[in-house]
Design an enzyme around this catalytic site. Structure first.
Site, PDB file in Angstrom:
ATOM      1  N   LYS A 207       9.463  -3.949  -6.128  1.00 24.04           N
ATOM      2  CA  LYS A 207       8.112  -3.953  -5.579  1.00 24.04           C
ATOM      3  C   LYS A 207       7.217  -4.417  -6.839  1.00 24.04           C
ATOM      4  CE  LYS A 207       7.756   0.632  -7.903  1.00 24.04           C
ATOM      5  NZ  LYS A 207       6.810   0.177  -8.812  1.00 24.04           N
TER       6      LYS A 207
ATOM      7  N   ASP B  34      12.110   3.308 -10.712  1.00 24.41           N
ATOM      8  CA  ASP B  34      11.746   2.530 -12.037  1.00 24.41           C
ATOM      9  C   ASP B  34      12.175   2.973 -13.139  1.00 24.41           C
ATOM     10  OD1 ASP B  34      10.230   1.397  -9.695  1.00 24.41           O
ATOM     11  OD2 ASP B  34       8.067   1.383 -10.959  1.00 24.41           O
TER      12      ASP B  34
ATOM     13  N   CYS C 279       4.090   5.672 -10.469  1.00 27.60           N
ATOM     14  CA  CYS C 279       4.998   5.170  -9.360  1.00 27.60           C
ATOM     15  C   CYS C 279       5.711   6.308  -8.617  1.00 27.60           C
ATOM     16  CB  CYS C 279       5.944   4.204  -9.920  1.00 27.60           C
ATOM     17  SG  CYS C 279       5.129   2.757 -10.405  1.00 27.60           S
TER      18      CYS C 279
END
Ligand SMILES: [Zn+2]
Length: 195
Positions: free
Chosen positions: A99, A13, A138
């Site tokens: 995701k 991310d 994350c």
């Protein structure tokens, strides 16, 4: 022989909304770009797989505070905020894993609702190296899932930064990853750091 172990790199991310100026900015989040670019290049040069995950939310999801969740709106599909940081290495050999698509789930982990685990197993990967944003969400959940799925995990402390909703969240996340069995590589203070 650790050298013969099949490895993969997972870059979590590193997107505009998680970097300074973004809607859910992680303090000094952009500092992960340089070490991760170096590692991605090394993995690719050796012919080892590299994955980039991206938060890829629908416009309405219970992940967002306005719809009953926790977070400001961030990383909505096909917006500038969801794009990878402009300086992050791009290469056709890198596999992008989207995701957070499920509007009823947070989708913190790169393994949650994706085929990442299956892909890694199909490639015969035994060990994953994980860095990115953010340490306490994350990255942590991706590391914990990787351990649960039987991979050896190196958590790249120099190449992650924390949101730190509470000031010690990053430090707690590092400890949680360590206790789960991940090896913390590098400076844990950087991984825990934020503001
Ligand atoms: Zn998200």
């Amino acid at each position: 022989m650790s050298d013969s172990k099949k490895k993969a790199l997972i870059v979590v991310d590193v997107q505009n909304d998680f970097c300074p100026g973004g809607s859910l900015a992680v303090a000094r989040g952009d500092e992960v770009v340089t070490p991760l670019n170096k590692l991605m290049k090394e993995f690719l040069d050796r012919g080892e797989p590299v994955y980039k995950t991206r938060d890829w939310h629908p416009a309405q999801t219970k992940h967002f505070a306005v719809y009953g969740g926790t977070w400001p709106i961030h990383c909505v599909q096909n917006t500038a905020g969801a794009e990878f940081h402009a300086d992050l290495l791009d290469d056709p050999r890198i596999t992008v894993i989207s995701k957070g698509i499920d509007e009823s789930a947070d989708g913190y982990s790169g393994f949650d609702g994706t085929n990442l685990g299956e892909r890694l197993r199909n490639e015969g990967v035994q060990e994953v190296w994980v860095g990115g944003l953010a340490t306490d969400y994350c990255v942590k959940e991706t590391v914990l899932d990787a351990v649960r799925q039987g991979f050896e995990v190196k958590a790249l402390a120099d190449a992650m930064r924390a949101v730190n909703v509470k000031p010690d969240d990053g430090a707690k996340a590092v400890e949680e990853m360590r206790q789960a069995g991940a090896e913390i590589v590098g400076n844990a203070k950087k991984a825990a750091g934020g503001s």
